[in-house]
Design a protein around this motif. Structure first.
Motif, mmCIF file in Angstrom:
data_model
loop_
_atom_site.group_PDB
_atom_site.id
_atom_site.type_symbol
_atom_site.label_atom_id
_atom_site.label_comp_id
_atom_site.label_asym_id
_atom_site.label_seq_id
_atom_site.Cartn_x
_atom_site.Cartn_y
_atom_site.Cartn_z
ATOM 1 N N PHE A 160 -8.314 4.800 -7.176
ATOM 2 C CA PHE A 160 -7.821 5.197 -8.514
ATOM 3 C C PHE A 160 -6.334 4.915 -8.685
ATOM 4 O O PHE A 160 -5.849 4.683 -9.783
ATOM 5 C CB PHE A 160 -8.143 6.670 -8.815
ATOM 6 N N TYR A 161 -5.623 4.912 -7.554
ATOM 7 C CA TYR A 161 -4.185 4.629 -7.577
ATOM 8 C C TYR A 161 -3.937 3.240 -8.183
ATOM 9 O O TYR A 161 -3.024 3.045 -8.983
ATOM 10 C CB TYR A 161 -3.674 4.685 -6.141
ATOM 11 N N ALA A 162 -4.791 2.294 -7.787
ATOM 12 C CA ALA A 162 -4.645 0.919 -8.275
ATOM 13 C C ALA A 162 -4.910 0.835 -9.774
ATOM 14 O O ALA A 162 -4.363 -0.028 -10.457
ATOM 15 C CB ALA A 162 -5.585 -0.006 -7.514
ATOM 16 N N LEU A 172 3.731 6.380 -7.372
ATOM 17 C CA LEU A 172 3.339 7.044 -8.609
ATOM 18 C C LEU A 172 3.526 8.550 -8.487
ATOM 19 O O LEU A 172 3.748 9.242 -9.477
ATOM 20 C CB LEU A 172 1.882 6.714 -8.932
ATOM 21 N N GLY A 173 3.433 9.061 -7.257
ATOM 22 C CA GLY A 173 3.635 10.490 -7.020
ATOM 23 C C GLY A 173 5.011 10.933 -7.492
ATOM 24 O O GLY A 173 5.169 12.027 -8.054
ATOM 25 N N ASN A 174 6.026 10.099 -7.292
ATOM 26 C CA ASN A 174 7.389 10.446 -7.672
ATOM 27 C C ASN A 174 7.643 10.215 -9.152
ATOM 28 O O ASN A 174 8.293 11.019 -9.816
ATOM 29 C CB ASN A 174 8.402 9.589 -6.903
ATOM 30 N N PHE A 209 2.131 16.897 0.055
ATOM 31 C CA PHE A 209 1.322 15.950 0.831
ATOM 32 C C PHE A 209 1.270 14.598 0.148
ATOM 33 O O PHE A 209 1.469 13.563 0.759
ATOM 34 C CB PHE A 209 -0.113 16.449 0.979
ATOM 35 N N PHE A 210 0.955 14.651 -1.137
ATOM 36 C CA PHE A 210 0.773 13.413 -1.878
ATOM 37 C C PHE A 210 2.059 12.591 -1.875
ATOM 38 O O PHE A 210 2.051 11.413 -1.554
ATOM 39 C CB PHE A 210 0.334 13.724 -3.311
ATOM 40 N N THR A 211 3.155 13.229 -2.205
ATOM 41 C CA THR A 211 4.389 12.475 -2.400
ATOM 42 C C THR A 211 4.965 11.948 -1.087
ATOM 43 O O THR A 211 5.582 10.894 -1.050
ATOM 44 C CB THR A 211 5.437 13.305 -3.177
ATOM 45 N N SER A 238 6.096 3.750 1.255
ATOM 46 C CA SER A 238 4.821 4.459 1.165
ATOM 47 C C SER A 238 4.992 5.779 0.432
ATOM 48 O O SER A 238 4.209 6.138 -0.439
ATOM 49 C CB SER A 238 4.264 4.723 2.567
ATOM 50 N N ALA A 239 6.036 6.501 0.799
ATOM 51 C CA ALA A 239 6.241 7.829 0.219
ATOM 52 C C ALA A 239 6.560 7.736 -1.270
ATOM 53 O O ALA A 239 6.015 8.478 -2.091
ATOM 54 C CB ALA A 239 7.364 8.553 0.966
ATOM 55 N N VAL A 240 7.438 6.816 -1.636
ATOM 56 C CA VAL A 240 7.849 6.711 -3.035
ATOM 57 C C VAL A 240 6.820 5.907 -3.811
ATOM 58 O O VAL A 240 6.520 4.770 -3.468
ATOM 59 C CB VAL A 240 9.220 6.005 -3.149
HETATM 60 N N1 PHE Z 1 3.102 8.949 -1.569
HETATM 61 C C1 PHE Z 1 2.545 8.093 -2.547
HETATM 62 C C2 PHE Z 1 3.159 8.419 -3.896
HETATM 63 O O1 PHE Z 1 3.930 9.316 -4.043
HETATM 64 C C3 PHE Z 1 1.057 8.198 -2.627
HETATM 65 C C4 PHE Z 1 0.374 8.177 -1.313
HETATM 66 C C5 PHE Z 1 -0.376 9.260 -0.907
HETATM 67 C C6 PHE Z 1 0.492 7.085 -0.469
HETATM 68 C C7 PHE Z 1 -0.992 9.281 0.324
HETATM 69 C C8 PHE Z 1 -0.106 7.081 0.772
HETATM 70 C C9 PHE Z 1 -0.855 8.200 1.166
HETATM 71 O O2 PHE Z 1 2.846 7.786 -4.865
#
Ligand code: PHE
Length: 462
Positions: free
Chosen positions: A113-115, A29-31, A231-233, A25-27
Motif C-alpha cells: 500500500f505504501y507504493a 511517508l511516515g514523516n 515504530f512506523f516512522t 528508510s526511516a524518513v
Molecule cells: N519509516 C518509513 C516511513 O516513515 C516507513 C517504513 C516502515 C519503512 C517500516 C520500513 C519499515 O515512511
C-alpha cells in the motif's frame, strides 16, 4: 560471525553510506504524510511531546536492539534470530520463525500500500511539472485520482518499478548510492520550503501549534497513537534495521549511528510538519483534516502561491524521494530473507517478490474492499489500503518490536549487549544498564499496552 562471510554478501562502503540508507528508510511517508496529519488530529504540541518521549523510551532502545542483533548475526532477520536463540541455548526456533516470518510478511504488506500512496505523490509531481492545473480544487483532484483505479495503478507501477530496479543493483551499488543522493536533496528542499514559509507567513503559528503543549487535549488514545507511530516512522519492528545492521562492519559505532538516525528522522518530521501547518494556518484551513491533509490540501495552496507550480514540484519530488528510500528498505528485508534463507539469486528474489508485492498493491490502487468475513477491528469490509495500514501499524509492527525487544533484552549475551556501547568512555556503564532496563522491562510493557489497546482489551479513553 566473522568479517569475511559478511563481505561475501556485500556491505556498506562507508559509515556514511549506512547512515544514508538507514535515515532513508526511516524518513518517508511516515514523516511527511502521516506525522503531520495525526499531529493535526490529536491537537499538536502535547501529542508531539508524547511522540518525542516515545522515540526516547521505545524507539531508541529498539533501534539499538535491531542494529546489534543484525550486526552480530550478519544475516536476514530470521537467520539472525535463529542463531541468537540457538546460542542462548533455547529450545526450538519458534521465536525466530515467528518474528522472522512476521517481519517478512509485514514488509510485504506495507510495501504494497505504501507504493500506492507514493504513486499518488508521483501523480501530483507530474501534475506540478505540467504547471499544476487542478481540476476543480485539490480535494477534487485527489478524489478523482483515488476514484480512477487504472491511473492510480499506473503510478503505483512506476513507483514499484523504480524500487525494484534499485534493489536489484544490491546494497552497495543500489541502496547506498541512491540514498546518498536522495537524503541530502530531501533536507535541502525542506530547508528551502521552510525559508519560503518564513517569509510568506504562518510559520509562527505553526511552531506554536507544534511545540506548545496543551495537555487537556492529550487523551490516552493519543499516547498510544504516538507510540504506534514510533515504530512506523523509525522503520522498527520488522527487521529493516536488523537487515541493514547485518551489512555493517564491526567497527561501526552502533550507538552513535542509531542515535543520529532517530534524530534526523525526528527533525525531518518536524520540518515537514512546520511547513505543512504554516501553509494550513496562513490559509485558514483545518489542521485536523485527516489523511487527506497532504494530498487534498497542499496542492490547492501551492496553486495560489506565486511560483506555486515550482514549489509544488519541489515538494512532491521530496515526498517521492523519501518514499522511495523507505520502499527500498521494505523490499530489501523481503529480498534478504529469500537470498539468505533459500539461496535464491538476488536478481530473481527481487523481481519475484517485487512482482508479488506489485500485484497485491493493485488491490489498494483500485480501492477494493476487504471481504466482510474479517472482523471489523481488522478492517473487514473496509478499503484494502486502510486495512493493511491499520493491520501493520497497529498490530504487526508492535508485535514484531515486542519479540525483538524480548530477544535483545533476554537472549543477547552480556558481551553482545555491551558491544554497541564499547566506544564510549568507561564502556558506557550507566547507558548500558539504562538500555538493558528499558529493553527488558519498560519497552516490552509499553508495546504490550499498545497491542492490548488495539485489540480493545483495555480502554484508555477518558
Ligand atoms: N519509516 C518509513 C516511513 O516513515 C516507513 C517504513 C516502515 C519503512 C517500516 C520500513 C519499515 O515512511
Amino acid at each position: 560471525m566473522n568479517g569475511s562471510s559478511k563481505s561475501a554478501r556485500g556491505g556498506f562502503a562507508s559509515r556514511l553510506g549506512f547512515m544514508w540508507a538507514a535515515v532513508g528508510s526511516a524518513v518517508g511517508l511516515g514523516n511527511i504524510w502521516k506525522f503531520p496529519y495525526i499531529t493535526g488530529e490529536y491537537g499538536g504540541g502535547a501529542f508531539v511531546l508524547t511522540y518525542l518521549v516515545c522515540i526516547l523510551v521505545v524507539g531508541l532502545p529498539l533501534m539499538y536492539s535491531e542494529l546489534i542483533i543484525g550486526r552480530r548475526g550478519g544475516k536476514d532477520i530470521l537467520g539472525a534470530l535463529r542463531d541468537l536463540t540457538k546460542e542462548a541455548g533455547l529450545p526450538g526456533t519458534l521465536l525466530s520463525w515467528l518474528t522472522g516470518a512476521m517481519a517478512v510478511l509485514t514488509g510485504f504488506l506495507i510495501l504494497s500500500f505504501y507504493a500506492v500512496v507514493a504513486g499518488w505523490a508521483v501523480h501530483f509531481f507530474v501534475l506540478s511539472v505540467g504547471g499544476l492545473e487542478l481540476n476543480g480544487g485539490a480535494g477534487e483532484t485527489f478524489g478523482a485520482l483515488v476514484a480512477n483505479g487504472p491511473l492510480a495503478a499506473i503510478w503505483h507501477t512506476v513507483f514499484m518499478a523504480i524500487t525494484i530496479f534499485v534493489v536489484t543493483r544490491g546494497v552497495q551499488g543500489g541502496i547506498e548510492a541512491a540514498c546518498k543522493i536522495l537524503m541530502p536533496t530531501l533536507v535541502g528542499i525542506l530547508g528551502i520550503l521552510l525559508v519560503y514559509v518564513a517569509f510568506t507567513g504562518g510559520l509562527g503559528e505553526s511552531l506554536i501549534f507544534l511545540f506548545r503543549p496543551d495537555f487537556s487535549k492529550l487523551s490516552g488514545d493519543a499516547v498510544l497513537e504516538a507510540l504506534g507511530h514510533t515504530f512506523f516512522t523509525l522503520s522498527l519492528g520488522m527487521g529493516v534495521m536488523v537487515t541493514y545492521g547485518s551489512y555493517l562492519k564491526d567497527e561501526i559505532h552502533v550507538l552513535r549511528d542509531g542515535f543520529w538516525v532517530a534524530v534526523l528522522d525526528t527533525v525531518i518530521a518536524l520540518m515537514a510538519g512546520a511547513v505543512i501547518f504554516a501553509v494550513v494556518f496562513s490559509n485558514d484551513l483545518e489542521p485536523s483534516a485527516g489523511p487527506g491533509l497532504l494530498f487534498a490540501t497542499l496542492p490547492g495552496l501551492f496553486v495560489g502561491m506565486p511560483g506555486g507550480a515550482l514549489v509544488s514540484t519541489a515538494f512532491f519530488l521530496l515526498v517521492v524521494f523519501a518514499a522511495l528510500s523507505s520502499a527500498i528498505s521494505l523490499l530489501e528485508v523481503v529480498v534478504a530473507y529469500m537470498v539468505d534463507e533459500f539461496g535464491v539469486l538476488r536478481l530473481w528474489a527481487t523481481l519475484g517478490m517485487g512482482f508479488a508485492i506489485w500485484l497485491l498493491g493493485l488491490a489498494s490502487a483500485f480501492g477494493l474492499n476487504m471481504p466482510g468475513f474479517l472482523p471489523e477491528a481488522l478492517g473487514g469490509g473496509q478499503a484494502v489500503l486502510d486495512t493493511l495500514d491499520n493491520l501493520t501499524t497497529k498490530y504487526l509492527l508492535p508485535l514484531g518490536g515486542l519479540l525483538i525487544a524480548v530477544a535483545a533484552g533476554w537472549m543477547l549475551s552480556k558481551q553482545d549487549r555491551e558491544s554497541g556501547f564499547s566506544a564510549l568512555p568507561g564502556n558506557g556503564g550507566l547507558l548500558v544498564s539504562s538500555w538493558t532496563f528499558l529493553i527488558r522491562f519498560v519497552t516490552p510493557v509499553l508495546i504490550l499496552l499498545v497491542i492490548l489497546k488495539g485489540i480493545g482489551i483495555i480502554d484508555f479513553s477518558d
